[in-house]
Write a protein that holds these residues in place. Sequence first.
Motif, short mmCIF file in Angstrom:
data_model
loop_
_atom_site.label_atom_id
_atom_site.label_comp_id
_atom_site.label_asym_id
_atom_site.label_seq_id
_atom_site.Cartn_x
_atom_site.Cartn_y
_atom_site.Cartn_z
N GLY A 155 -7.25 2.05 -10.04
CA GLY A 155 -7.58 2.61 -8.74
C GLY A 155 -8.57 3.75 -8.87
O GLY A 155 -8.70 4.36 -9.94
N TRP A 197 0.83 -1.20 0.00
CA TRP A 197 0.00 0.00 0.00
C TRP A 197 0.87 1.25 0.00
O TRP A 197 1.93 1.28 0.61
CB TRP A 197 -0.88 0.03 1.25
CG TRP A 197 -2.09 -0.81 1.08
CD1 TRP A 197 -2.23 -2.11 1.45
CD2 TRP A 197 -3.31 -0.43 0.48
NE1 TRP A 197 -3.47 -2.55 1.11
CE2 TRP A 197 -4.15 -1.54 0.52
CE3 TRP A 197 -3.77 0.74 -0.09
CZ2 TRP A 197 -5.44 -1.52 0.00
CZ3 TRP A 197 -5.04 0.78 -0.60
CH2 TRP A 197 -5.86 -0.35 -0.55
N ILE A 199 -6.47 3.18 -4.22
CA ILE A 199 -5.44 4.11 -4.64
C ILE A 199 -4.78 3.57 -5.92
O ILE A 199 -4.48 2.38 -6.00
CB ILE A 199 -4.37 4.28 -3.53
CG1 ILE A 199 -5.03 4.67 -2.20
CG2 ILE A 199 -3.31 5.29 -3.94
CD1 ILE A 199 -5.82 5.95 -2.23
N ARG A 258 -13.55 6.47 2.69
CA ARG A 258 -12.55 6.89 3.69
C ARG A 258 -13.11 6.75 5.10
O ARG A 258 -12.44 6.21 5.98
CB ARG A 258 -12.13 8.33 3.41
CG ARG A 258 -11.04 8.83 4.34
CD ARG A 258 -10.67 10.27 3.99
NE ARG A 258 -9.76 10.82 4.95
CZ ARG A 258 -8.52 11.18 4.69
NH1 ARG A 258 -8.03 11.03 3.48
NH2 ARG A 258 -7.76 11.69 5.63
N ASP A 275 -4.56 9.57 -4.54
CA ASP A 275 -4.02 9.49 -3.18
C ASP A 275 -5.19 9.43 -2.19
O ASP A 275 -6.35 9.52 -2.57
CB ASP A 275 -3.06 10.64 -2.86
CG ASP A 275 -3.71 12.01 -2.96
OD1 ASP A 275 -4.88 12.16 -2.58
OD2 ASP A 275 -3.03 12.94 -3.41
N TRP A 276 -4.84 9.26 -0.91
CA TRP A 276 -5.86 9.06 0.12
C TRP A 276 -6.81 10.24 0.25
O TRP A 276 -7.99 10.06 0.56
CB TRP A 276 -5.18 8.78 1.46
CG TRP A 276 -4.44 7.49 1.46
CD1 TRP A 276 -3.10 7.32 1.33
CD2 TRP A 276 -5.00 6.18 1.57
NE1 TRP A 276 -2.78 5.98 1.35
CE2 TRP A 276 -3.93 5.26 1.51
CE3 TRP A 276 -6.28 5.69 1.74
CZ2 TRP A 276 -4.11 3.90 1.59
CZ3 TRP A 276 -6.47 4.32 1.83
CH2 TRP A 276 -5.39 3.44 1.75
N LEU A 308 -9.90 10.08 -2.08
CA LEU A 308 -10.81 8.94 -1.93
C LEU A 308 -12.21 9.44 -1.59
O LEU A 308 -12.36 10.39 -0.81
CB LEU A 308 -10.28 8.06 -0.80
CG LEU A 308 -10.61 6.59 -0.82
CD1 LEU A 308 -10.15 5.93 -2.12
CD2 LEU A 308 -9.96 5.90 0.35
N ARG A 313 -2.46 2.21 -8.47
CA ARG A 313 -1.19 1.50 -8.40
C ARG A 313 -1.00 0.73 -9.70
O ARG A 313 -1.95 0.46 -10.42
CB ARG A 313 -1.19 0.53 -7.21
CG ARG A 313 -1.44 1.25 -5.90
CD ARG A 313 -1.31 0.39 -4.67
NE ARG A 313 -2.11 -0.77 -4.48
CZ ARG A 313 -3.39 -0.76 -4.08
NH1 ARG A 313 -4.04 0.36 -3.92
NH2 ARG A 313 -4.01 -1.90 -3.85
#
Length: 181
Positions: free
Chosen positions: A129, A8, A54, A142, A133-134, A137, A56
């Motif tokens: 994804g 991750w 995310i 989240r 990035d977070w 989301l 990837r």
Amino acid sequence: MSFPIADWPDLPAALIAEVREFVRIDHQADDDAIDAFLRGAASLCEDFTGQMLIVRSVTDMLPAPHVWQKLKRLPVQSITSVEYVAANGTAAALAVEDYALDIDSDGIGWIRLHQSDGGSRIRVTYSAGLAMDWDELPAGLRQGIVRMAGYLYANRDGVDAGGPPSAVTALWRPHRRMRIA
């Protein structure tokens, strides 16, 4: 179909702080444990929703018939390379005119070879994804991850309070993608 938790991307400190606030702790002594629980919760979220959270890089090995084939991960953002893999394991990039690609409106990636010898395989590398990035989301995903990590933290000693909170499922369900294997 999860990635190993170690694969991750780094978790932002703000996400760890959200879990600390959710479980009402005011120290940072358990941040490593919270990080692990967040990674586990994110992995559970991916498994539940059927989508990578995310973006990837992913590599699929597929048979090489002359038919359209789905890529395994969702949602596909881009397909970066297609290689022919011989029976002895050697790989060679395929020319663009040797295959067709598509990413449909559901984020499913498709590939089809124009010609096939029937015994070879192809290696497809692509990015998949929902968010870069977070922070990008969707809020429901989240918040569900934070709640799930908080649940895992609170029940880390093996005391089960009756299973994961139903609020987590309610937050994740709108993003769930069912696939028939």
